[in-house]
Scaffold this motif. Sequence first.
Motif, mmCIF file in Angstrom:
data_model
loop_
_atom_site.group_PDB
_atom_site.id
_atom_site.type_symbol
_atom_site.label_atom_id
_atom_site.label_comp_id
_atom_site.label_asym_id
_atom_site.label_seq_id
_atom_site.Cartn_x
_atom_site.Cartn_y
_atom_site.Cartn_z
ATOM 1 N N ASP A 79 0.829 -1.200 0.000
ATOM 2 C CA ASP A 79 0.000 0.000 0.000
ATOM 3 C C ASP A 79 0.868 1.256 0.000
ATOM 4 O OD1 ASP A 79 -2.181 -1.674 0.099
ATOM 5 O OD2 ASP A 79 -2.586 -1.339 2.226
ATOM 6 N N GLU A 80 1.911 1.237 0.803
ATOM 7 C CA GLU A 80 2.808 2.392 0.862
ATOM 8 C C GLU A 80 3.515 2.603 -0.473
ATOM 9 O OE1 GLU A 80 5.312 1.751 4.267
ATOM 10 O OE2 GLU A 80 3.616 1.904 5.652
ATOM 11 N N ALA A 81 3.864 1.514 -1.145
ATOM 12 C CA ALA A 81 4.510 1.615 -2.458
ATOM 13 C C ALA A 81 3.544 2.207 -3.484
ATOM 14 C CB ALA A 81 5.006 0.243 -2.922
ATOM 15 N N ILE A 82 2.291 1.802 -3.422
ATOM 16 C CA ILE A 82 1.281 2.346 -4.327
ATOM 17 C C ILE A 82 1.101 3.834 -4.084
ATOM 18 C CG2 ILE A 82 -1.177 2.325 -4.926
ATOM 19 C CD1 ILE A 82 -1.068 -0.753 -4.326
ATOM 20 N N VAL A 83 0.995 4.225 -2.836
ATOM 21 C CA VAL A 83 0.839 5.644 -2.498
ATOM 22 C C VAL A 83 2.039 6.438 -3.009
ATOM 23 C CG1 VAL A 83 0.718 7.305 -0.590
ATOM 24 C CG2 VAL A 83 -0.685 5.239 -0.539
ATOM 25 N N ALA A 84 3.233 5.875 -2.883
ATOM 26 C CA ALA A 84 4.437 6.565 -3.359
ATOM 27 C C ALA A 84 4.387 6.771 -4.872
ATOM 28 C CB ALA A 84 5.694 5.780 -2.965
ATOM 29 N N VAL A 85 3.935 5.761 -5.614
ATOM 30 C CA VAL A 85 3.856 5.882 -7.071
ATOM 31 C C VAL A 85 2.777 6.883 -7.466
ATOM 32 C CG1 VAL A 85 3.385 4.659 -9.230
ATOM 33 C CG2 VAL A 85 4.795 3.591 -7.491
ATOM 34 N N VAL A 86 1.648 6.864 -6.766
ATOM 35 C CA VAL A 86 0.611 7.872 -7.034
ATOM 36 C C VAL A 86 1.205 9.261 -6.832
ATOM 37 C CG1 VAL A 86 -1.611 8.825 -6.282
ATOM 38 C CG2 VAL A 86 -1.335 6.354 -6.485
ATOM 39 N N ALA A 144 -11.503 17.497 -12.548
ATOM 40 C CA ALA A 144 -10.190 17.372 -13.183
ATOM 41 C C ALA A 144 -9.901 15.913 -13.534
ATOM 42 C CB ALA A 144 -9.094 17.919 -12.272
ATOM 43 N N ALA A 145 -10.242 14.991 -12.628
ATOM 44 C CA ALA A 145 -9.962 13.572 -12.850
ATOM 45 C C ALA A 145 -10.695 13.038 -14.075
ATOM 46 C CB ALA A 145 -10.334 12.756 -11.617
ATOM 47 N N VAL A 146 -11.889 13.519 -14.310
ATOM 48 C CA VAL A 146 -12.669 13.058 -15.461
ATOM 49 C C VAL A 146 -11.987 13.459 -16.765
ATOM 50 C CG1 VAL A 146 -14.883 13.376 -16.674
ATOM 51 C CG2 VAL A 146 -14.849 13.019 -14.205
ATOM 52 N N LYS A 147 -11.238 14.548 -16.727
ATOM 53 C CA LYS A 147 -10.573 15.061 -17.926
ATOM 54 C C LYS A 147 -9.189 14.451 -18.155
ATOM 55 C CE LYS A 147 -12.912 19.484 -17.375
ATOM 56 N NZ LYS A 147 -12.730 20.911 -17.087
ATOM 57 N N ILE A 148 -8.657 13.747 -17.175
ATOM 58 C CA ILE A 148 -7.301 13.199 -17.258
ATOM 59 C C ILE A 148 -7.324 11.834 -17.933
ATOM 60 C CG2 ILE A 148 -5.340 12.340 -15.890
ATOM 61 C CD1 ILE A 148 -5.688 15.378 -15.818
ATOM 62 N N VAL A 149 -6.412 11.631 -18.857
ATOM 63 C CA VAL A 149 -6.212 10.314 -19.463
ATOM 64 C C VAL A 149 -4.786 9.905 -19.128
ATOM 65 C CG1 VAL A 149 -6.116 8.991 -21.601
ATOM 66 C CG2 VAL A 149 -7.840 10.799 -21.333
ATOM 67 N N LEU A 150 -4.672 8.893 -18.303
ATOM 68 C CA LEU A 150 -3.350 8.390 -17.924
ATOM 69 C C LEU A 150 -2.751 7.607 -19.088
ATOM 70 C CD1 LEU A 150 -4.227 7.114 -14.351
ATOM 71 C CD2 LEU A 150 -2.979 9.206 -14.922
ATOM 72 N N THR A 151 -1.437 7.691 -19.226
ATOM 73 C CA THR A 151 -0.763 6.924 -20.272
ATOM 74 C C THR A 151 -0.674 5.460 -19.841
ATOM 75 O OG1 THR A 151 1.465 7.182 -19.357
ATOM 76 C CG2 THR A 151 0.673 8.937 -20.840
ATOM 77 N N GLU A 152 -0.410 4.587 -20.803
ATOM 78 C CA GLU A 152 -0.229 3.170 -20.481
ATOM 79 C C GLU A 152 0.931 2.976 -19.514
ATOM 80 O OE1 GLU A 152 -0.086 0.561 -23.864
ATOM 81 O OE2 GLU A 152 -1.824 1.530 -24.789
ATOM 82 N N ASP A 153 1.989 3.770 -19.691
ATOM 83 C CA ASP A 153 3.141 3.678 -18.790
ATOM 84 C C ASP A 153 2.760 4.097 -17.374
ATOM 85 O OD1 ASP A 153 4.794 2.741 -20.790
ATOM 86 O OD2 ASP A 153 5.711 4.698 -21.204
ATOM 87 N N GLU A 154 1.983 5.166 -17.242
ATOM 88 C CA GLU A 154 1.551 5.615 -15.915
ATOM 89 C C GLU A 154 0.681 4.553 -15.247
ATOM 90 O OE1 GLU A 154 1.413 10.466 -16.355
ATOM 91 O OE2 GLU A 154 -0.219 9.289 -17.236
ATOM 92 N N ILE A 155 -0.241 3.976 -16.002
ATOM 93 C CA ILE A 155 -1.102 2.929 -15.447
ATOM 94 C C ILE A 155 -0.258 1.736 -15.010
ATOM 95 C CG2 ILE A 155 -2.901 1.244 -16.022
ATOM 96 C CD1 ILE A 155 -4.182 3.486 -17.755
ATOM 97 N N ALA A 156 0.712 1.347 -15.819
ATOM 98 C CA ALA A 156 1.596 0.234 -15.455
ATOM 99 C C ALA A 156 2.371 0.550 -14.180
ATOM 100 C CB ALA A 156 2.551 -0.082 -16.604
ATOM 101 N N MET A 157 2.872 1.782 -14.062
ATOM 102 C CA MET A 157 3.592 2.191 -12.842
ATOM 103 C C MET A 157 2.679 2.096 -11.623
ATOM 104 S SD MET A 157 5.727 5.616 -13.982
ATOM 105 C CE MET A 157 5.780 6.171 -12.291
ATOM 106 N N LEU A 158 1.440 2.578 -11.767
ATOM 107 C CA LEU A 158 0.501 2.590 -10.645
ATOM 108 C C LEU A 158 0.118 1.177 -10.218
ATOM 109 C CD1 LEU A 158 -1.762 5.503 -11.884
ATOM 110 C CD2 LEU A 158 -0.290 5.554 -9.862
ATOM 111 N N GLU A 159 0.062 0.257 -11.159
ATOM 112 C CA GLU A 159 -0.373 -1.097 -10.849
ATOM 113 C C GLU A 159 0.761 -2.039 -10.460
ATOM 114 O OE1 GLU A 159 -2.706 -2.258 -14.247
ATOM 115 O OE2 GLU A 159 -4.305 -0.836 -13.739
#
Length: 100
Positions: A25-32, A74-89
């Motif tokens: 969880d802490e690692a996920i929060v850090a990546v976010v 703002a969140a509705v307007k944001i499109v995360l990149t595939e790389d960002e999604i991979a980092m978050l997951e």
Amino acid sequence: SSDLSSRATHDATLSRLIGRDNQADEAIVAVVGEVAKARGLPMAVVATAWCLSKEGVNPIVGLNSMERIDEITAAVKIVLTEDEIAMLEAPYVPKAATGY
């Protein structure tokens, strides 16, 4: 996070839902935080944008202030990149099912 950890030591239900080992969880929060900083966005916007990137996922959000409404807008307007999604997951570790 420390308030939640402290509460988990005294709240029997919460302690069952939140394990003592929160390294993933802490690692996920850090990546976010990293993605948010790189984008110049609040972490809540990035987290909500990630939820919205998942088909069938509808985040439950509190709209108790203009700041929260602005973050969701703002969140509705944001499109995360595939790389960002991979980092978050990447640091995600499945948790055991819990219930009451």
